[in-house]
Write a protein that holds these residues in place. Structure first.
Motif, PDB file in Angstrom:
ATOM      1  N   GLU A 187      39.407  38.565  36.727  1.00  0.00           N
ATOM      2  CA  GLU A 187      39.742  39.977  36.970  1.00  0.00           C
ATOM      3  C   GLU A 187      40.872  40.453  36.060  1.00  0.00           C
ATOM      4  O   GLU A 187      41.507  39.649  35.382  1.00  0.00           O
ATOM      5  N   ALA A 188      41.133  41.739  36.123  1.00  0.00           N
ATOM      6  CA  ALA A 188      42.264  42.296  35.359  1.00  0.00           C
ATOM      7  C   ALA A 188      43.573  41.875  36.018  1.00  0.00           C
ATOM      8  O   ALA A 188      43.619  41.695  37.233  1.00  0.00           O
ATOM      9  N   THR A 202      47.051  46.605  36.356  1.00  0.00           N
ATOM     10  CA  THR A 202      46.291  47.155  35.231  1.00  0.00           C
ATOM     11  C   THR A 202      45.778  48.551  35.592  1.00  0.00           C
ATOM     12  O   THR A 202      45.200  48.748  36.667  1.00  0.00           O
ATOM     13  N   PRO A 203      45.981  49.538  34.710  1.00  0.00           N
ATOM     14  CA  PRO A 203      45.475  50.888  35.000  1.00  0.00           C
ATOM     15  C   PRO A 203      43.953  50.874  35.175  1.00  0.00           C
ATOM     16  O   PRO A 203      43.265  50.083  34.511  1.00  0.00           O
ATOM     17  N   ALA A 204      43.494  51.736  36.056  1.00  0.00           N
ATOM     18  CA  ALA A 204      42.062  51.762  36.408  1.00  0.00           C
ATOM     19  C   ALA A 204      41.108  51.741  35.201  1.00  0.00           C
ATOM     20  O   ALA A 204      40.155  50.963  35.198  1.00  0.00           O
ATOM     21  N   PRO A 205      41.331  52.576  34.161  1.00  0.00           N
ATOM     22  CA  PRO A 205      40.347  52.583  33.067  1.00  0.00           C
ATOM     23  C   PRO A 205      40.233  51.232  32.345  1.00  0.00           C
ATOM     24  O   PRO A 205      39.218  50.955  31.705  1.00  0.00           O
ATOM     25  N   LYS A 210      46.083  49.010  23.912  1.00  0.00           N
ATOM     26  CA  LYS A 210      46.477  48.230  22.724  1.00  0.00           C
ATOM     27  C   LYS A 210      47.028  46.861  23.146  1.00  0.00           C
ATOM     28  O   LYS A 210      46.733  45.843  22.524  1.00  0.00           O
ATOM     29  N   ALA A 211      47.825  46.857  24.222  1.00  0.00           N
ATOM     30  CA  ALA A 211      48.389  45.590  24.714  1.00  0.00           C
ATOM     31  C   ALA A 211      47.269  44.662  25.194  1.00  0.00           C
ATOM     32  O   ALA A 211      47.295  43.458  24.937  1.00  0.00           O
TER      33      ALA A 211
END
Lengths: 254, 64
Positions: free
Chosen positions: A98-99, A103-106, A135-136
Motif C-alpha cells: 500500500e501507499a 500519502t495524498p489521495a491522488p 515527484k518525491a
C-alpha cells in the motif's frame, strides 16, 4: 532465536530476518554454529556480528521489528510480545503493498500500481500529477528499483546465478516500459545469458542444490564435507566453488 | 606515515560518528546503517536502506 527462525520460515520472502550475533563469536564461529544447528537456509535470513542499531534490554535474546518505511516498531525480549509481533509483521506485509501513511489521495493509486510491479504506469502518473509529493514518490520508486538492479548486479558478480535469474525475471516484468531503468535491467540480463557465465551457472546449480540437500540434515557429516570438497575441486575458479570450499572449512571450526 | 595516521584517525572518527548516530535509535526511530562487512547470505544487501519496502525482523542472539 527459535521464534525468529519460525517466523522466517513462515513468512519466507515477505520478511527479511537479520540475525545479529552479540557475544563476540567470529563470523566463522557463528556461521559454523548456525550450519550445525540446521538454521542455514531457513527463510529469508542473513547473519552478521554488526548491530545495525543498539539493543535496549539487559540480555539476550532481543528482537526488533523494523517497518516497511524503516522505522523501529517494536524492540525488546521476544517473550514479551506474544501474538503482537506476528500481528505487526502481518500488518507490515500488508502495508508493503500500500501507499505510506499520509500519502495524498491522488497518489494512493500510484503507489498501488508500483506495488503491483507496474512501474512505468506509476512513473507516468507521477509525471502527470507533477506535484511535489508526486515527484518525491517518483524518486522513491526509481531509488527502490535502482537498488533492486544493483542487487541483481551483485548476485551476478558473486556467482549467485539462480538467484540473479529469479530476481531479473521479476525486475524485467516490473520495469517494462520505463526506458531508463529497462536499459539497466537489459544489461544485466545480457550478462546473465552470456555464454562466458556457463561455468559459473553450472557451479551455482550444483552447489546450491548441495546446500539445499544438506542444510536440514547433518550438514557437517563426513560424506557431506567430502562432497563439498569435491564440488569445490570440480568447479574450481568459480564463486560457487569458493562457497563449497568455505563450507568444508567451516566444518572444522570448533 | 602522516597520511596513514590521518587515514586511521578519520576511520576512527567515522566509527565514532556511526556509534553516536545509532546510539539514539529506539522504537519510533528510523535507523540508518551501512554494514561494514556484508552479512552472510545478504545477497547484495549492504544497508538497512536496501530493505525499505519490506518488514525486517532483527534478532540479537548469542552462540553461548
Amino acid at each position: 532465536m527459535p521464534s525468529a527462525l519460525k517466523l522466517a520460515e513462515e513468512y519466507g520472502d515477505a520478511l527479511q530476518v537479520i540475525f545479529v550475533e552479540c557475544q563476540g563469536a567470529t563470523r566463522d564461529q557463528y556461521e559454523a554454529f548456525a550450519w550445525k544447528q540446521k538454521w542455514m537456509g531457513l527463510g529469508n535470513t542473513m547473519w552478521t556480528e554488526e548491530r545495525p542499531f543498539p539493543t535496549v534490554g539487559n540480555g539476550l535474546p532481543e528482537t526488533a521489528l523494523v517497518g516497511v518505511d524503516g522505522q523501529i516498531l517494536m524492540q525488546g525480549h521476544p517473550g514479551n510480545f506474544g501474538k503482537k509481533l506476528e500481528e505487526a509483521i502481518a500488518a507490515e506485509i500488508k502495508k508493503a503493498k500500500e501507499a505510506p501513511s499520509g500519502t495524498p489521495a491522488p497518489l494512493k493509486k500510484v503507489w498501488s500500481s508500483f506495488a503491483k510491479g507496474e512501474l512505468a504506469e506509476a512513473l507516468a502518473e507521477c509525471d502527470k500529477l507533477g506535484t511535489e509529493d508526486a515527484k518525491a514518490a517518483r524518486d522513491e520508486f526509481v531509488a527502490r528499483t535502482t537498488r533492486r538492479i544493483a542487487r541483481a548486479k551483485w548476485l551476478l558478480d558473486n556467482g549467485f546465478v539462480g538467484e540473479a535469474e529469479k530476481h531479473l525475471e521479476k525486475l524485467g516484468k516490473d520495469v517494462k516500459g520505463a526506458a531508463e531503468l529497462e536499459t539497466l535491467v537489459t544489461a544485466e540480463v545480457t550478462r546473465l545469458n552470456d555464454p562466458a557465465l556457463a561455468a559459473e551457472r553450472d557451479a551455482a546449480k550444483a552447489v546450491s542444490t548441495f546446500f539445499g540437500q544438506v542444510a536440514k540434515k547433518k550438514p557437517f557429516d563426513a560424506p557431506n564435507v567430502q562432497k563439498a570438497e569435491s564440488l569445490a575441486e570440480k568447479h574450481t575458479g568459480t564463486k560457487s566453488a569458493e562457497r563449497a570450499s568455505r563450507f568444508a572449512a567451516l566444518s572444522k571450526v570448533r | 606515515m602522516k597520511n596513514t595516521m590521518k587515514a586511521r584517525l578519520l576511520a576512527s572518527l567515522a566509527v565514532l560518528a556511526c556509534a553516536a548516530s545509532s546510539a539514539s535509535a529506539g522504537v519510533g526511530d528510523t535507523p540508518e546503517y551501512k554494514f561494514r562487512k556484508p552479512p552472510v547470505n545478504a545477497l547484495g544487501v549492504t544497508s538497512l536502506a536496501d530493505l525499505r519496502g519490506k518488514p525486517v525482523l532483527v534478532d540479537f542472539w548469542g552462540t553461548r
